[in-house]
Design a protein around this motif. Structure first.
Motif, PDB file in Angstrom:
ATOM      1  N   SER A   1       0.837  -1.197   0.000  1.00 55.74           N
ATOM      2  CA  SER A   1       0.000   0.000   0.000  1.00 55.74           C
ATOM      3  C   SER A   1       0.881   1.259   0.000  1.00 55.74           C
ATOM      4  O   SER A   1       0.431   2.328  -0.381  1.00 55.74           O
ATOM      5  N   ASP A   2       2.156   1.101   0.429  1.00 59.81           N
ATOM      6  CA  ASP A   2       3.079   2.247   0.429  1.00 59.81           C
ATOM      7  C   ASP A   2       4.490   1.714   0.203  1.00 59.81           C
ATOM      8  O   ASP A   2       5.115   1.172   1.108  1.00 59.81           O
ATOM      9  N   LEU A   3       4.989   1.876  -1.013  1.00 68.01           N
ATOM     10  CA  LEU A   3       6.290   1.257  -1.340  1.00 68.01           C
ATOM     11  C   LEU A   3       7.462   2.241  -1.267  1.00 68.01           C
ATOM     12  O   LEU A   3       8.559   1.935  -1.702  1.00 68.01           O
ATOM     13  N   TYR A   4       7.239   3.411  -0.720  1.00 69.55           N
ATOM     14  CA  TYR A   4       8.354   4.351  -0.564  1.00 69.55           C
ATOM     15  C   TYR A   4       8.972   4.063   0.799  1.00 69.55           C
ATOM     16  O   TYR A   4       8.682   4.743   1.788  1.00 69.55           O
TER      17      TYR A   4
ATOM     18  N   ASN B   1     -34.455  -6.722  -6.953  1.00 66.56           N
ATOM     19  CA  ASN B   1     -33.475  -7.797  -6.926  1.00 66.56           C
ATOM     20  C   ASN B   1     -32.436  -7.528  -8.004  1.00 66.56           C
ATOM     21  O   ASN B   1     -32.778  -7.172  -9.119  1.00 66.56           O
ATOM     22  N   ALA B   2     -31.184  -7.677  -7.641  1.00 66.26           N
ATOM     23  CA  ALA B   2     -30.136  -7.446  -8.639  1.00 66.26           C
ATOM     24  C   ALA B   2     -29.139  -8.591  -8.569  1.00 66.26           C
ATOM     25  O   ALA B   2     -28.943  -9.198  -7.504  1.00 66.26           O
ATOM     26  N   PHE B   3     -28.514  -8.885  -9.713  1.00 72.85           N
ATOM     27  CA  PHE B   3     -27.438  -9.877  -9.731  1.00 72.85           C
ATOM     28  C   PHE B   3     -26.130  -9.171  -9.418  1.00 72.85           C
ATOM     29  O   PHE B   3     -25.784  -8.175 -10.049  1.00 72.85           O
ATOM     30  N   VAL B   4     -25.462  -9.676  -8.398  1.00 80.00           N
ATOM     31  CA  VAL B   4     -24.253  -9.001  -7.918  1.00 80.00           C
ATOM     32  C   VAL B   4     -23.136 -10.019  -7.690  1.00 80.00           C
ATOM     33  O   VAL B   4     -23.367 -11.230  -7.679  1.00 80.00           O
ATOM     34  N   LYS B   5     -21.918  -9.471  -7.501  1.00 79.71           N
ATOM     35  CA  LYS B   5     -20.790 -10.298  -7.076  1.00 79.71           C
ATOM     36  C   LYS B   5     -20.142  -9.613  -5.879  1.00 79.71           C
ATOM     37  O   LYS B   5     -20.066  -8.380  -5.847  1.00 79.71           O
ATOM     38  N   PRO B   6     -19.674 -10.394  -4.908  1.00 78.53           N
ATOM     39  CA  PRO B   6     -19.030  -9.771  -3.749  1.00 78.53           C
ATOM     40  C   PRO B   6     -17.714  -9.094  -4.162  1.00 78.53           C
ATOM     41  O   PRO B   6     -17.022  -9.588  -5.045  1.00 78.53           O
ATOM     42  N   TYR B   7     -17.425  -7.973  -3.559  1.00 78.75           N
ATOM     43  CA  TYR B   7     -16.157  -7.262  -3.810  1.00 78.75           C
ATOM     44  C   TYR B   7     -15.689  -6.673  -2.488  1.00 78.75           C
ATOM     45  O   TYR B   7     -16.460  -5.998  -1.798  1.00 78.75           O
ATOM     46  N   TRP B   8     -14.464  -6.973  -2.092  1.00 83.53           N
ATOM     47  CA  TRP B   8     -13.964  -6.422  -0.829  1.00 83.53           C
ATOM     48  C   TRP B   8     -12.492  -6.020  -0.967  1.00 83.53           C
ATOM     49  O   TRP B   8     -11.763  -6.554  -1.809  1.00 83.53           O
ATOM     50  N   GLY B   9     -12.091  -5.064  -0.134  1.00 85.79           N
ATOM     51  CA  GLY B   9     -10.720  -4.567  -0.158  1.00 85.79           C
ATOM     52  C   GLY B   9      -9.757  -5.534   0.506  1.00 85.79           C
ATOM     53  O   GLY B   9     -10.154  -6.297   1.393  1.00 85.79           O
ATOM     54  N   GLU B  10      -8.516  -5.447   0.105  1.00 89.37           N
ATOM     55  CA  GLU B  10      -7.482  -6.293   0.714  1.00 89.37           C
ATOM     56  C   GLU B  10      -7.159  -5.817   2.133  1.00 89.37           C
ATOM     57  O   GLU B  10      -6.532  -6.531   2.902  1.00 89.37           O
ATOM     58  N   ALA B  11      -7.581  -4.584   2.460  1.00 93.76           N
ATOM     59  CA  ALA B  11      -7.376  -4.092   3.838  1.00 93.76           C
ATOM     60  C   ALA B  11      -8.692  -4.053   4.598  1.00 93.76           C
ATOM     61  O   ALA B  11      -8.825  -3.355   5.597  1.00 93.76           O
ATOM     62  N   SER B  12      -9.700  -4.776   4.100  1.00 93.33           N
ATOM     63  CA  SER B  12     -10.975  -4.828   4.816  1.00 93.33           C
ATOM     64  C   SER B  12     -10.855  -5.808   5.972  1.00 93.33           C
ATOM     65  O   SER B  12      -9.893  -6.594   6.043  1.00 93.33           O
TER      66      SER B  12
ATOM     67  N   ILE C   1      -2.057  -8.726   5.686  1.00 90.12           N
ATOM     68  CA  ILE C   1      -1.019  -8.074   6.511  1.00 90.12           C
ATOM     69  C   ILE C   1       0.253  -7.761   5.717  1.00 90.12           C
ATOM     70  O   ILE C   1       0.932  -6.792   6.000  1.00 90.12           O
ATOM     71  N   ARG C   2       0.539  -8.570   4.712  1.00 90.87           N
ATOM     72  CA  ARG C   2       1.808  -8.324   4.005  1.00 90.87           C
ATOM     73  C   ARG C   2       1.709  -7.110   3.086  1.00 90.87           C
ATOM     74  O   ARG C   2       2.643  -6.352   2.955  1.00 90.87           O
ATOM     75  N   ARG C   3       0.524  -6.879   2.452  1.00 88.29           N
ATOM     76  CA  ARG C   3       0.394  -5.687   1.589  1.00 88.29           C
ATOM     77  C   ARG C   3       0.392  -4.404   2.417  1.00 88.29           C
ATOM     78  O   ARG C   3       0.819  -3.353   1.975  1.00 88.29           O
ATOM     79  N   TYR C   4      -0.136  -4.493   3.642  1.00 86.92           N
ATOM     80  CA  TYR C   4      -0.304  -3.278   4.434  1.00 86.92           C
ATOM     81  C   TYR C   4       0.751  -3.129   5.532  1.00 86.92           C
ATOM     82  O   TYR C   4       0.591  -2.328   6.452  1.00 86.92           O
ATOM     83  N   GLY C   5       1.833  -3.912   5.424  1.00 92.75           N
ATOM     84  CA  GLY C   5       2.978  -3.732   6.308  1.00 92.75           C
ATOM     85  C   GLY C   5       2.693  -3.947   7.780  1.00 92.75           C
ATOM     86  O   GLY C   5       3.238  -3.244   8.629  1.00 92.75           O
ATOM     87  N   HIS C   6       1.831  -4.925   8.085  1.00 90.72           N
ATOM     88  CA  HIS C   6       1.569  -5.234   9.490  1.00 90.72           C
ATOM     89  C   HIS C   6       2.273  -6.533   9.875  1.00 90.72           C
ATOM     90  O   HIS C   6       2.496  -7.395   9.029  1.00 90.72           O
ATOM     91  N   LYS C   7       2.570  -6.647  11.198  1.00 83.10           N
ATOM     92  CA  LYS C   7       3.224  -7.877  11.646  1.00 83.10           C
ATOM     93  C   LYS C   7       2.214  -9.003  11.831  1.00 83.10           C
ATOM     94  O   LYS C   7       2.455 -10.142  11.521  1.00 83.10           O
ATOM     95  N   ASP C   8       1.068  -8.671  12.395  1.00 82.90           N
ATOM     96  CA  ASP C   8       0.028  -9.694  12.529  1.00 82.90           C
ATOM     97  C   ASP C   8      -1.351  -9.045  12.452  1.00 82.90           C
ATOM     98  O   ASP C   8      -1.477  -7.814  12.466  1.00 82.90           O
TER      99      ASP C   8
ATOM    100  N   PHE D   1      -4.082  -4.990  13.109  1.00 81.95           N
ATOM    101  CA  PHE D   1      -4.368  -4.520  11.744  1.00 81.95           C
ATOM    102  C   PHE D   1      -5.310  -3.308  11.747  1.00 81.95           C
ATOM    103  O   PHE D   1      -6.362  -3.329  12.392  1.00 81.95           O
ATOM    104  N   VAL D   2      -4.912  -2.259  11.030  1.00 81.62           N
ATOM    105  CA  VAL D   2      -5.793  -1.097  10.884  1.00 81.62           C
ATOM    106  C   VAL D   2      -6.610  -1.296   9.617  1.00 81.62           C
ATOM    107  O   VAL D   2      -6.057  -1.395   8.524  1.00 81.62           O
TER     108      VAL D   2
END
Ligand code: IMP
Length: 491
Positions: free
Chosen positions: A252-255, A399-410, A416-423, A427-428
């Motif tokens: 999420s932050d590679l600098y 009624n609508a046809f949908v697909k689930p979509y969620w964030g990797e930080a949800s 944890i590895r994308r957002y630089g957390h230890k465990d 996790f924020v």
């Protein structure tokens, strides 16, 4: 003292592209969206699917590569699942399939049926001690009456089989596949050992998808995400073993110092490295100087992202792209190395795609856009949704046809590895979980959307994305101009 910059964080929807003069040369059919993904590698369709579990699986990666783009398999999957998906994409289609599944002449037809059911293949070379002895296809046996027979009793024996010699060109092999009339051509060396197989279905697809994004052996290309965590070196090893084409160092932050260490470590794999995310020019130069091949831009722009609310960090996606495009161009004039930039997140329409390219993006990565296609990995569901009833003051449900979509930080993913957390305990959460409307199959919808993008380029009177970027004239629009661009009738 904190410094207030005079730049403004702008988003794609704030811009309008002014029409130019369309010429015969820039009529919509003559426009090309080819771009570069590294200094040396071109990509026919510069669209990447997000490295998210709700977006990219092997089916979506296959369909996207067939159309010329690139799927990025998520690094939050267990290593063996991610590597297995790479394998499925790389095996999907090929000129010469070097690792085709084979059977023994003494296998039972019932075993063949199991293989068919499990892997979906219906043609198998028959091999004994590495040597080709025949070929069997589903048309040669009855699935019930012949189930207890051995493969050798039903196969086409080598003496009656058309084969190709090791070293044959793909064009020659394709002609022979047609001549054979059985849809497959085994390629053998002088000792009769099976080297590869050329399949008719692949030949047909080469014709149907002339713009597919393929490697030197005509296999579809695929990318996979890894993180800065040292344990992911083993992940990269597994991905490279299965033939992954691009590694995507995804954070999420590679600098960061971690980025520097990770980039050095990943160089050993000699695979093009796409790295991100960052949002300003210092960070671009930092990554470009470390030798990455493509830089991914975006913080807080994702449709499922709450980073800007939770941490107040990030940057308007349009401003980030505009600024970094200039840095990319000056890095190129200084070093002669072109480091393409990929705008990641915040695309809500095909118009946004056009603005991203006009502002200088070489590539676009999208999550929400791809999540709604049939080919995305999540199940299709029918759900009731609350709507304000048209022309009345009531609320109703449709009624609508949908697909689930969620964030990797949800809370659901806690990557944890994308957002630089230890465990995961500390996790924020910076993302949400929801649904996107189902849009049907990407195989029909994506070409249409690409046509819309080409339409913008044609309206501006530009034939290539580079010309579009160098010549498009844009204006910032007011909120009411944006509203005017929407519709205002009762539907
Ligand atoms: P979208 O195309 O606007 O849906 O954005 C997709 C992008 O959002 C991804 O490629 C990631 O860069 C980013 N992203 C994915 N999950 C999260 C999250 O949970 N929080 C913040 N950003 C995310």
């Amino acid at each position: 003292m904190a410094k207030l910059r005079d730049t403004i964080s702008r988003t794609f929807a704030e811009f309008l592209i002014l029409p130019g003069r369309t010429s015969h040369r820039t009529a919509i059919d003559s426009v090309s969206v080819r771009s570069r993904i590294t200094d040396k590698t071109e990509i026919p369709l510069p669209l990447l699917s997000a490295a998210m579990q709700s977006v990219t699986g092997h089916e979506l990666a296959i369909e996207l590569a067939k159309q010329g783009g690139l799927g990025v398999l998520p690094g939050s999957l267990p290593v063996h699942e991610q590597a297995d998906m790479v394998k499925k994409v790389k095996r999907y289609r090929s000129g010469f399939v070097c690792n085709a599944m084979t059977v023994s002449p003494h296998d039972r037809i019932s075993q063949l049926l199991e293989l068919e059911g499990h892997h979906g293949y219906s043609t198998f070379p028959v091999v004994e001690n590495g040597k080709l002895v025949g070929l069997i296809t589903e048309k040669r046996y009855h699935p019930e009456k012949d189930a207890s027979l051995e493969v050798r009793q039903k196969m086409i024996p080598l003496s009656r089989l058309i084969t190709g010699h090791d070293g044959i060109t793909l064009d020659e092999a394709n002609d022979k596949v047609i001549e054979s009339g059985i849809g497959a051509l085994p390629i053998i060396d002088r000792g009769g050992n099976l080297k590869s197989v050329v399949f008719y279905k692949d030949l047909k697809e080469h014709i149907t998808y002339p713009n597919a994004f393929v490697d030197g052996e005509k296999r579809l290309r695929v990318a996979a995400a890894v993180s800065t965590h040292p344990e992911d070196i083993a992940r990269a090893e597994a991905l490279v073993k299965e033939g992954v084409d691009f590694l995507v160092l995804d954070s999420s932050d590679l600098y960061s110092d971690f980025a520097q260490d990770a980039i050095e470590s990943y160089k050993r794999f000699r695979k093009p490295l796409i790295a991100g995310n960052i949002v300003h020019t210092d960070a671009f130069e930092f990554l470009a100087n470390l030798g990455v091949d493509c830089v991914k831009i975006g913080q807080g722009s994702g449709s499922i992202c709450t980073t800007r609310r939770v941490k107040a960090t990030g940057r308007g996606q349009a401003t980030a792209v505009m600024q970094i495009a200039k840095a990319r161009d000056s890095f190129f004039s200084k070093t002669d190395k072109y480091v393409p930039i990929c705008s990641d997140g915040g695309i809500g329409s095909t118009g946004d795609m056009a603005v991203a390219f006009a502002l200088g993006a070489d590539l676009i990565m999208m999550g929400k856009y791809f999540a709604g296609f049939t080919e995305s990995p999540q199940p299709l569901m029918e759900r009731p949704f609350k709507v304000i009833a048209n022309g009345t003051d009531g609320i109703s449900y449709v009624n609508a046809f949908v697909k689930p979509y969620w964030g990797e930080a949800s809370a659901r993913a806690k990557n944890i590895r994308r957002y630089g957390h230890k465990d995961s305990r500390s996790f924020v959460v910076e993302g949400v979980e929801g649904f996107v409307l189902h849009k049907g199959s990407m195989s029909t919808q994506l070409p249409n959307d690409v046509f819309a993008l080409k339409g913008s380029m044609s309206t501006v009177g530009r034939k290539t994305l580079r010309e579009f970027y160098e010549n498009a004239r844009l204006e910032v629009q007011t909120t009411s101009s944006h509203m005017e661009g929407g519709t205002s009738v009762i539907k």
